[in-house]
Write an enzyme that holds these catalytic residues in place. Structure first.
Site, PDB file in Angstrom:
ATOM      1  N   ARG A 160      78.633 -14.241  94.414  1.00 34.24           N
ATOM      2  CA  ARG A 160      78.066 -12.898  94.397  1.00 34.24           C
ATOM      3  C   ARG A 160      78.446 -12.207  93.097  1.00 34.24           C
ATOM      4  O   ARG A 160      79.599 -12.277  92.659  1.00 34.24           O
ATOM      5  CB  ARG A 160      78.564 -12.075  95.591  1.00 34.24           C
ATOM      6  CG  ARG A 160      77.921 -12.418  96.923  1.00 34.24           C
ATOM      7  CD  ARG A 160      76.414 -12.128  96.937  1.00 34.24           C
ATOM      8  NE  ARG A 160      75.769 -12.427  98.209  1.00 34.24           N
ATOM      9  CZ  ARG A 160      75.133 -13.570  98.501  1.00 34.24           C
ATOM     10  NH1 ARG A 160      75.048 -14.539  97.608  1.00 34.24           N
ATOM     11  NH2 ARG A 160      74.573 -13.735  99.686  1.00 34.24           N
ATOM     12  N   GLU A 208      70.611  -7.259  91.144  1.00 33.33           N
ATOM     13  CA  GLU A 208      69.573  -8.299  91.070  1.00 33.33           C
ATOM     14  C   GLU A 208      68.210  -7.696  91.367  1.00 33.33           C
ATOM     15  O   GLU A 208      68.084  -6.983  92.368  1.00 33.33           O
ATOM     16  CB  GLU A 208      69.902  -9.422  92.047  1.00 33.33           C
ATOM     17  CG  GLU A 208      71.168 -10.163  91.635  1.00 33.33           C
ATOM     18  CD  GLU A 208      71.543 -11.314  92.572  1.00 33.33           C
ATOM     19  OE1 GLU A 208      70.776 -11.613  93.506  1.00 33.33           O
ATOM     20  OE2 GLU A 208      72.604 -11.901  92.362  1.00 33.33           O
ATOM     21  N   HIS A 221      69.479 -16.400  90.977  1.00 37.29           N
ATOM     22  CA  HIS A 221      70.009 -16.566  92.353  1.00 37.29           C
ATOM     23  C   HIS A 221      69.255 -17.683  93.093  1.00 37.29           C
ATOM     24  O   HIS A 221      68.687 -17.488  94.158  1.00 37.29           O
ATOM     25  CB  HIS A 221      69.931 -15.242  93.130  1.00 37.29           C
ATOM     26  CG  HIS A 221      70.863 -15.193  94.301  1.00 37.29           C
ATOM     27  ND1 HIS A 221      71.451 -14.030  94.759  1.00 37.29           N
ATOM     28  CD2 HIS A 221      71.326 -16.162  95.124  1.00 37.29           C
ATOM     29  CE1 HIS A 221      72.217 -14.285  95.806  1.00 37.29           C
ATOM     30  NE2 HIS A 221      72.151 -15.585  96.043  1.00 37.29           N
TER      31      HIS A 221
HETATM   32  C1  MLT Z   1      73.238 -17.183 100.644  1.00 29.47           C
HETATM   33  O1  MLT Z   1      74.124 -16.346 100.834  1.00 29.47           O
HETATM   34  O2  MLT Z   1      72.764 -17.854 101.561  1.00 29.47           O
HETATM   35  C2  MLT Z   1      72.732 -17.413  99.271  1.00 29.47           C
HETATM   36  O3  MLT Z   1      73.307 -16.597  98.330  1.00 29.47           O
HETATM   37  C3  MLT Z   1      71.257 -17.391  99.164  1.00 29.47           C
HETATM   38  C4  MLT Z   1      70.613 -16.187  99.744  1.00 29.47           C
HETATM   39  O4  MLT Z   1      71.094 -15.068  99.579  1.00 29.47           O
HETATM   40  O5  MLT Z   1      69.592 -16.360 100.406  1.00 29.47           O
END
Ligand code: MLT
Length: 316
Positions: free
Chosen positions: A229, A258, A276
């Site tokens: 993050r 983001e 991401h």
């Molecule tokens: C997660 O936490 O699963 C990943 O960062 C991907 C997302 O946010 O979908």
């Protein structure tokens, strides 16, 4: 007979998984193509499925008086107001292992790009240049320091073995070694690691864990990788550490905001940015959809849940 339960799908999930949900004991409302319709669709919702696009705020929860379950088709629950769900007795589940391999593989790709110094040569060769010469290092013999040692970091550490790289880790939730990896205090990790690799969940306590002080303790010429993050890294401090040469480079799949607003960071020649994408492979998304739908179907049938999220915190 009790009225049919309504499951609202707020963000796009794997089509096959969505199809299975539709054949379950519920009425599915797919609001993923029309996010603006979500608040109105929640009036009858018993369960809500989200990825990261939908922010499950107290305000949004207020539109869902019958909601019993929020299912996150992914790992992080930082887009869900956990205090608000807890206050209402709404259960939260996630798909904790769906993306492990995809994120681990992206992480190793980042290590190789950084250590070998490949990134500038891709664009220069595309631009018609032919810049041969001795450049970069090997991953072999390097020490990778994992900040956060959950599923993903452990999967990366396992993949380091054939490269001949060493793993050390800091994680306040993992006091003793679980797989032979040496657990060390954060400062010791920063001082020893050639690559600092971030894999923690973000909480109120660890925001900007990697700040000016932390970068000042890192080995001169070390690299930073963040696939967890953005809020864990102080981007202004990172830019200064890159400018001073303390850090040789960084690969970032996540950002404080983001899409990222920090144009200076994106433009820095020693920064490899990606949008991401860690969990965004077809494989991981198929798994995330399946795991999430299975969990919602269990909840609908009154069966025990396997991926309840207790509270924010921990590792990834
Ligand atoms: C997660 O936490 O699963 C990943 O960062 C991907 C997302 O946010 O979908």
């Amino acid at each position: 007979m009790s009225p049919e339960r309504v499951v609202v799908v707020a963000d796009p999930i794997d089509r096959e998984a969505l199809g299975r949900l539709k054949s379950g004991p519920c009425r599915v409302v797919d609001a993923s193509a029309d996010p603006a319709s979500l608040p109105a669709q929640l009036a009858e919702a018993w369960a809500l499925i989200v990825r990261s696009r939908t922010k499950v705020t107290a305000d949004l929860l207020g539109k869902a008086p019958h909601l019993a379950l929020v299912a996150r088709a992914g790992v992080g629950v930082d887009n869900i107001d956990m205090a608000a769900t807890a206050a209402r007795g709404i259960q939260v589940v996630n798909a904790p292992s769906a993306a492990t391999q995809s994120v681990a593989e992206l992480t190793v790709a980042f290590y190789l790009l950084l250590v070998r110094g490949l990134y500038p040569f891709i664009s220069s060769t595309k631009a018609g240049k032919w810049e041969r010469g001795t450049h970069g290092r090997e991953l072999s013999g390097k020490t990778v320091g994992f900040v956060g040692y959950g599923r993903i970091a452990r999967a990366v550490a396992a993949r380091l073995v054939p490269f001949g790289a060493k793993a050390i880790a800091f994680d306040p939730f993992v006091p003793k070694t679980v797989d032979g990896t040496e657990m060390v205090p954060l400062d010791a990790l920063l001082e020893r690691a050639d690559i600092v690799s971030v894999h923690a969940a973000v909480t109120a306590e660890n925001r900007h864990l990697l700040d000016t002080r932390a970068f000042g303790r890192m080995k001169p010429g070390a690299f930073l990788v963040n696939v967890a993050r953005g809020a864990l890294v102080d981007e202004a401090a990172l830019l200064s550490a890159l400018a001073s040469g303390r850090l040789a480079g960084a690969a970032l799949d996540v950002f404080e905001v983001e899409p990222p607003m920090n144009k200076e960071l994106l433009a820095n020649p020693n920064v490899i940015p990606t949008p991401h994408l860690g969990a965004s492979t077809h494989d991981a998304q198929a798994r995330a959809g399946t795991d999430t739908v299975d969990e919602v179907l269990r909840a609908l049938r009154g069966e025990p849940l396997t991926a309840l999220v207790a509270a924010p915190g921990g590792t990834r």
